[in-house]
Design a protein around this motif. Structure first.
Motif, PDB file in Angstrom:
ATOM      1  N   LEU A 157      60.068 -20.261  46.015  1.00 54.08           N
ATOM      2  CA  LEU A 157      61.186 -20.791  45.229  1.00 54.08           C
ATOM      3  C   LEU A 157      62.494 -20.137  45.652  1.00 54.08           C
ATOM      4  O   LEU A 157      63.499 -20.799  45.842  1.00 54.08           O
ATOM      5  N   PHE A 158      62.462 -18.799  45.836  1.00 53.62           N
ATOM      6  CA  PHE A 158      63.696 -18.117  46.206  1.00 53.62           C
ATOM      7  C   PHE A 158      64.142 -18.475  47.615  1.00 53.62           C
ATOM      8  O   PHE A 158      65.339 -18.522  47.894  1.00 53.62           O
ATOM      9  N   LEU A 159      63.202 -18.763  48.486  1.00 52.93           N
ATOM     10  CA  LEU A 159      63.573 -19.241  49.820  1.00 52.93           C
ATOM     11  C   LEU A 159      64.374 -20.553  49.695  1.00 52.93           C
ATOM     12  O   LEU A 159      65.449 -20.710  50.296  1.00 52.93           O
ATOM     13  N   VAL A 160      63.856 -21.480  48.869  1.00 50.64           N
ATOM     14  CA  VAL A 160      64.548 -22.761  48.657  1.00 50.64           C
ATOM     15  C   VAL A 160      65.904 -22.519  48.008  1.00 50.64           C
ATOM     16  O   VAL A 160      66.918 -23.107  48.405  1.00 50.64           O
ATOM     17  N   LEU A 161      65.932 -21.622  46.998  1.00 51.94           N
ATOM     18  CA  LEU A 161      67.184 -21.338  46.304  1.00 51.94           C
ATOM     19  C   LEU A 161      68.223 -20.768  47.259  1.00 51.94           C
ATOM     20  O   LEU A 161      69.389 -21.156  47.231  1.00 51.94           O
ATOM     21  N   LEU A 162      67.795 -19.826  48.128  1.00 57.09           N
ATOM     22  CA  LEU A 162      68.733 -19.207  49.074  1.00 57.09           C
ATOM     23  C   LEU A 162      69.318 -20.245  50.014  1.00 57.09           C
ATOM     24  O   LEU A 162      70.534 -20.308  50.235  1.00 57.09           O
TER      25      LEU A 162
END
Lengths: 225, 324
Positions: free
Chosen positions: A135-140
């Motif tokens: 999720l954080f990869l997508v958010l970044l």
């Protein structure tokens, strides 16, 4: 060039650490938007665990609107306090000013990303489980893409009297296809756990890089005059 | 000054003449495509190949002059062959005496090669389009969309010229073209929605790539006009608008190709492999494009004149203030 950009980003961070003006308003806005969603769904007894397809729209709506406030103040702060001339006198390229501003906007918005996820966990009792790293990869990536175009448009609209609404009117149509939809779809893919992430991540990354390229070509024109 | 007035008058006359001609041609000359009506007189039901051949008689639609419906069709009453390559088995779909609607292309040597064949429930109601008369809006919808693309192209060109060379002329042209183009885009969106209601049963579908991308294009040029009008008169505004004009133009090719690369119900009649446009329909379409281009030129010329006056008045005001 990059050194100048880093110094400008560092300057923004220093100001923020001392005043905490922008972070406070962005985090509070994120909180209020999440709470609005919480209360808007009041009568429906919405349960995000039961309908995870709602997670991505709520998450990104919050991030985009909190992010717009951050982007708006990014240049207007310089403009209002007449620091812009100082920035322009720096012995660095115009593109470095953009890069530095983009970097600081990106860092601020990453904090908002984290806080929004925390708020969703807190107020909707949603468990992201093992998806949280993806999720954080997508958010970044989504944040990078949003900020890359957003900083360019923010620079464009800073002299306008109605810049707050203008930034949103100008930015949102440009990012509907290129950031909003891919970011929401990619996040839904992660949260629901089925589907292919790669195409949407490619659009996000590609548009971010394209925005950098456009900024390289156009940002000098924006700051002239 | 006099020359400009003359050009304006000529443009207005051309626009009125061509729009009237298009309207008349669209209703009295252009065929209703892609409807062709056949009455089956015999069919080969034991045929097991990929293509099913059906012999049919071109059916006269309740007294309608068939040549008006589609001039490329053969005369009523003659027997023609239909080669069907769509889904399903035509021999089970149609039987003797049925009226079938064929969507496809007629060739005098090969007959019809059809992708879609439908049995008529009501022989008086053609089925190629649910609403063939509404399809006439095509002759206004497509020219409006093209003219808006042309106008946004002019915005792009003038914006680049302004960024490279400067000069108030380019700025005024870009602004005028954006506003007029926005109007044409609005016409295209509204006429498309009206047609969609008649043909598809609903005005709008957010999952349709063509509709969505055209709407985004519309929003982008709304934003362009907002940048121009929402701002105080500031030196940097024309430059900012020029940059936005360059950025925003990217949505034009996206809008144009969207229905060709993504899933979309929007018909691709022009510049695509699935399109089939009879020469009559093509003629009327070209007439429509010319008509709308003249309307564009007229409005563009008027709009630039207004903007020049605005600039002149503002300059005079500034001079007055300086003198005081």
């Amino acid at each position: 060039m990059t050194f100048g950009a880093l110094r400008i980003a560092q300057k923004d961070l220093n100001i923020e650490l001392r005043t905490r003006e922008r972070m406070t308003s962005m985090v509070l806005l994120s909180l209020v938007i999440i709470l609005s969603f919480r209360f808007a769904f009041f009568g429906f007894d919405v349960n995000l665990t039961g309908s995870p397809e709602l997670v991505a729209p709520i998450l990104w709506t919050t991030i985009f609107f909190a992010g717009l406030v951050g982007l708006e103040s990014s240049f207007s702060y310089e403009k209002e306090n007449k620091y812009l001339d100082g920035l322009l006198l720096l012995p660095t390229s115009r593109f470095s000013i953009y890069l530095g501003k983009m970097l600081s906007n990106f860092l601020f918005l990453v904090v908002i990303d984290v806080m929004t996820v925390v708020f969703i966990i807190a107020f909707f009792a949603y468990d992201f489980g093992g998806d949280i790293l993806t999720l954080f990869l997508v958010l970044l990536l989504g944040t990078f893409s949003f900020v890359a175009m957003g900083t360019l448009i923010s620079g464009m609209t800073m002299s306008a009297r109605t810049r707050q609404s203008l930034l949103q009117i100008a930015l949102i149509p440009l990012i509907v296809f290129t950031v909003v939809i891919p970011a929401v779809v990619a996040t839904s893919t992660v949260v629901i756990g089925s589907g292919d992430l790669a195409p949407d991540l490619r659009i996000l990354g590609g548009f971010g890089i394209l925005s950098l390229l456009l900024a390289y070509l156009l940002f000098g024109h924006i700051l002239e005059g | 000054m006099e020359r400009r007035k003359l050009i304006d008058i000529v443009l207005v006359i051309l626009a009125v003449v061509f729009v009237s001609a298009t309207t008349l041609a669209a209703f009295y000359y252009a065929p209703l495509e892609p409807v062709d009506v056949l009455t089956v007189v015999e069919h080969e039901s034991d045929y097991t190949g990929d293509d099913v051949r059906v012999k049919g008689v071109v059916h006269d639609l309740s007294g309608q002059d068939l040549s008006l419906w589609d001039i490329s069709s053969p005369d009523p009453g003659i027997t023609i062959n239909v080669t069907y390559s769509g889904e399903g088995d035509l021999s089970t779909l149609a039987s003797d005496g049925d009226t079938v609607y064929v969507v496809g292309r007629y060739d005098p040597d090969d007959g019809f090669s059809a992708k879609e064949v439908e049995i008529a429930d009501d022989p008086d109601e053609p089925a190629g389009w649910t609403s063939p008369y509404s399809a006439k809006i095509f002759y206004f919808h497509v020219p409006a969309a093209w003219t808006s693309f042309l106008a946004f192209g002019v915005v792009l060109g003038c914006s680049i010229a302004y960024l490279l060379k400067g000069g108030q002329k380019w700025d005024i042209w870009a602004l005028s073209s954006a506003e007029v183009g926005l109007m044409f885009n609005t016409v295209a969106v509204i006429s498309g929605a009206l047609w969609a209601k008649a043909e598809w049963g609903y005005y709008w579908d957010w999952n349709d790539a063509k509709l969505f991308s055209t709407f985004v294009l519309w929003l982008i040029f709304i934003a362009y006009v907002a940048i121009r009008s929402g701002a105080v008169r500031h030196e940097s505004i024309p430059r900012v608008a020029a940059i936005f004009g360059v950025l925003g133009f990217a949505a034009v090719p996206i809008s144009f190709i969207s229905s060709r690369i993504w899933t979309s119900l929007h018909p691709n009649v022009v510049a695509s492999s699935t399109g089939h446009l009879s020469s009559e329909a093509g003629t009327v379409l070209m007439l429509g494009v010319l008509a709308f281009t003249f309307v564009y030129a007229t409005l563009f010329s008027r709009r630039t004149a207004i903007e020049r006056s605005v600039m002149e008045i503002q300059d005079l005001k500034e001079k007055l203030e300086e003198e005081e």
